[in-house]
Design a protein around this motif. Structure first.
Motif, PDB file in Angstrom:
ATOM      1  N   LYS A 165      31.190  37.784  25.776  1.00 52.89           N
ATOM      2  CA  LYS A 165      30.453  36.599  25.317  1.00 52.89           C
ATOM      3  C   LYS A 165      30.787  36.277  23.862  1.00 52.89           C
ATOM      4  O   LYS A 165      30.416  35.225  23.354  1.00 52.89           O
ATOM      5  CB  LYS A 165      28.942  36.844  25.422  1.00 52.89           C
ATOM      6  CG  LYS A 165      28.433  36.912  26.846  1.00 52.89           C
ATOM      7  CD  LYS A 165      26.928  37.089  26.818  1.00 52.89           C
ATOM      8  CE  LYS A 165      26.351  37.167  28.203  1.00 52.89           C
ATOM      9  NZ  LYS A 165      24.902  37.451  28.151  1.00 52.89           N
ATOM     10  N   THR A 166      31.446  37.204  23.188  1.00 50.49           N
ATOM     11  CA  THR A 166      31.774  36.970  21.774  1.00 50.49           C
ATOM     12  C   THR A 166      32.984  36.045  21.662  1.00 50.49           C
ATOM     13  O   THR A 166      33.685  35.802  22.651  1.00 50.49           O
ATOM     14  CB  THR A 166      32.103  38.277  21.022  1.00 50.49           C
ATOM     15  OG1 THR A 166      33.336  38.793  21.542  1.00 50.49           O
ATOM     16  CG2 THR A 166      31.001  39.301  21.185  1.00 50.49           C
ATOM     17  N   SER A 167      33.193  35.559  20.425  1.00 52.97           N
ATOM     18  CA  SER A 167      34.273  34.579  20.254  1.00 52.97           C
ATOM     19  C   SER A 167      35.627  35.219  19.965  1.00 52.97           C
ATOM     20  O   SER A 167      36.573  34.521  19.599  1.00 52.97           O
ATOM     21  CB  SER A 167      33.891  33.619  19.134  1.00 52.97           C
ATOM     22  OG  SER A 167      33.442  34.337  18.017  1.00 52.97           O
ATOM     23  N   LYS A 168      35.761  36.516  20.129  1.00 53.60           N
ATOM     24  CA  LYS A 168      37.049  37.166  19.875  1.00 53.60           C
ATOM     25  C   LYS A 168      38.135  36.622  20.807  1.00 53.60           C
ATOM     26  O   LYS A 168      37.975  36.649  22.032  1.00 53.60           O
ATOM     27  CB  LYS A 168      36.901  38.692  20.074  1.00 53.60           C
ATOM     28  CG  LYS A 168      38.193  39.463  19.891  1.00 53.60           C
ATOM     29  CD  LYS A 168      38.695  39.379  18.469  1.00 53.60           C
ATOM     30  CE  LYS A 168      40.054  40.021  18.293  1.00 53.60           C
ATOM     31  NZ  LYS A 168      40.639  39.753  16.970  1.00 53.60           N
TER      32      LYS A 168
END
Lengths: 106, 414
Positions: A58-61
């Protein structure tokens, strides 16, 4: 200490999440990554490691490389804990705000 | 020539009462104190500085003076006269006291009186907690301002939850920081606050470095129309001109201005530029959209240093102009953030500056693919924290407050 299967379960989960996100299979060497994943499980436990892996996607990495997860799972764990605390705090605040407005008190 | 009359005439001419309100000048008016009080009351009630003729009608003995300089010039002149007079008095009284009293006691008294005067020579204000009379005066002034302004000394937001938890309203000198992830409703929410301020008779000014003034104006019309217009129609130019014109004439007739400022994405804008716009338009509320696009006056190159300086300079703008300022700021994105909930204060790189400078910090978050916007306070120096959901049909400008978690049964948003 993680059991033999647990690291492979999480690596499989990583592959599934990766496929869902990028519509292609990641290129990883399961047998090499197993040891790093075992360290993650030893540090936070299997269930938490699974939660963190799901959260990681869910992170923007960009690209969500597995190596980034291994190097940063402790930071992700900290941020996720803070967010969980904040979620509880916001629900309590919502209740308090409801009472403030509907109860007419100040 | 009476300097008090000069100063009051300059305020009426230049329409910049904030120069005086920010400086706590009540004490320096003597012969024209009643006129100054009346001018303040008029301003609080009608949110405008009257023409000098109004004061002449009300005070028959008031003789206005033709002024050419800025209000600050006459303020400095009056302060200087006041200080000279007070200083002479203090010296004469101390000289007389020396004949009858011990030198140490006279010196102590002299120092105490002089220190009281120092508040007129610098910009650091101080109050003595044990000075009950001063506190009483302050409370009466706040009470008067609140009763004239509809219950709060500041501008109400129009949201029950926020107005109850933030009882001062957006008061003069307050810096309100609106935090959010990019594209999650910060500008909509703060524009709505501007609309509410305008409806109450205040003059808002939005400085947008992100959107064109026309774009921003479409949003404002959508919100003011409360369902009459659609943002998407404005965007396409698909508007019935006659309906719009008749609505606009009714809506804006005899109302205060509503100023939109944009640099069209060109050129540098810092707090000096904003001060120029404040001097030009004399707004009651300023919204700065958004923080990261502004430069600091020192032109710092490091992002964190620049943002900290901008935060401090925005606070100074609020204080020196005696108006509330809303600073819209994007939370800091990094590789381990998910942006699926309202950002915490710690998710802004210069969160320490916000903790120091802001009177109120609000996180705003629009949930993806829904009409739901969560608004949660992250800092409230003047009341209690709050959290509220807004069911907001952005396209039609219709908003409803909700105090239940609309996602209670949706694991993906919990």
């Amino acid at each position: 200490m993680a059991n033999e299967k647990q690291p492979y379960i999480l690596i499989s989960l990583y592959e599934t999440l990766y496929k869902e996100r990028y519509s292609k299979a990641p290129r990883i060497n399961k047998f090499r990554e197993k040891w790093a994943m075992q360290d993650v499980i030893d540090s936070v436990g299997f269930d938490r490691a699974k939660d963190l892996l799901i959260y990681y996607f869910k992170t923007s990495k960009s690209g969500h490389p597995l190596s980034f997860f291994f190097y940063n799972f402790d930071k992700i764990d900290y941020l996720k804990s803070e967010k969980e605390k904040d979620e509880k705090h916001r629900r309590l605040l919502l209740q308090a705000t409801k009472e403030l407005v509907e109860g007419g008190s100040e | 020539m009476n300097t008090e009359a000069e100063l009051l005439s300059a305020v009426c001419k230049n329409k910049d009462i904030s120069t005086l309100l920010a400086d706590n000048v009540d004490e320096i008016f003597t012969s024209h104190k009643d006129i100054w009080d009346s001018l303040k009351s008029y301003y609080y009630k009608f949110k405008a500085v009257p023409e000098v003729g109004i004061l002449m009608e009300r005070f028959k003995d008031f003789e206005p003076v033709e002024t050419k300089a800025e209000t600050g010039y006459y303020l400095d002149k009056l302060k200087n006269e006041y200080l000279t007079g007070r200083l002479k008095n203090i010296i004469i009284q101390s000289g007389s006291a020396l004949k009858e009293d011990a030198a140490t006691r006279v010196l102590g008294d002299l120092q105490s009186k002089l220190s009281q005067l120092s508040k007129f020579t610098n910009h650091v204000r101080d109050v003595d907690v044990t000075d009950i009379e001063l506190a009483e005066k302050h409370f009466l002034a706040v009470k008067e301002r609140s009763s004239i302004m509809g219950g709060a000394p500041g501008i109400l937001t129009g949201f029950d939850a926020i107005d109850k938890a933030y009882p001062t309203g957006m008061a003069p000198g307050h810096l309100i920081v609106a935090i959010g992830w990019p594209g999650r409703g910060k500008t909509w929410f703060t524009s709505y606050l501007a609309c509410k301020a305008w409806e109450q008779g205040f003059k808002p000014m939005i400085v947008s470095l992100e959107m064109s003034p026309e774009n921003m104006r479409d949003r404002i019309y959508t919100m003011m129309g409360s369902g009459l217009f659609r943002a998407s129609d404005f965007a396409r130019g698909d508007v019935d001109v006659d309906t719009f014109k008749s609505w606009g004439q009714k809506r804006f007739e005899k109302k205060n201005g509503f100023i939109l400022v944009s640099n069209e994405g060109m050129g540098e804008v810092n707090s000096n530029t904003i001060q120029g716009k404040i001097d030009q338009h004399k707004p009651d509320l300023v919204i700065l959209d958004y923080h990261q696009l502004f430069s600091d006056n020192k032109r710092s190159t490091g992002a964190t240093e620049r943002n900290m300086n901008v935060s401090r300079e925005f606070k100074m703008l609020a204080m020196t102009n005696n108006i509330p300022v809303i600073d819209i700021t994007a939370a800091t994105m990094d590789d381990i953030t998910d942006q699926d909930a309202p950002p915490m204060l710690s998710q802004v790189a210069w969160s320490k500056a916000i903790e120091y400078d802001a009177d109120m910090a609000i996180a705003i978050h629009k949930y993806t693919d829904t009409n739901m916007i969560e608004v949660v306070s992250r800092k409230n120096r003047h009341g209690q924290d709050f959290n509220v959901f807004l069911d907001w049909d952005i396209n039609r400008g219709i908003i409803k407050e909700i105090y239940e978690n609309p996602f209670a049964n949706d694991a993906s948003k919990n």
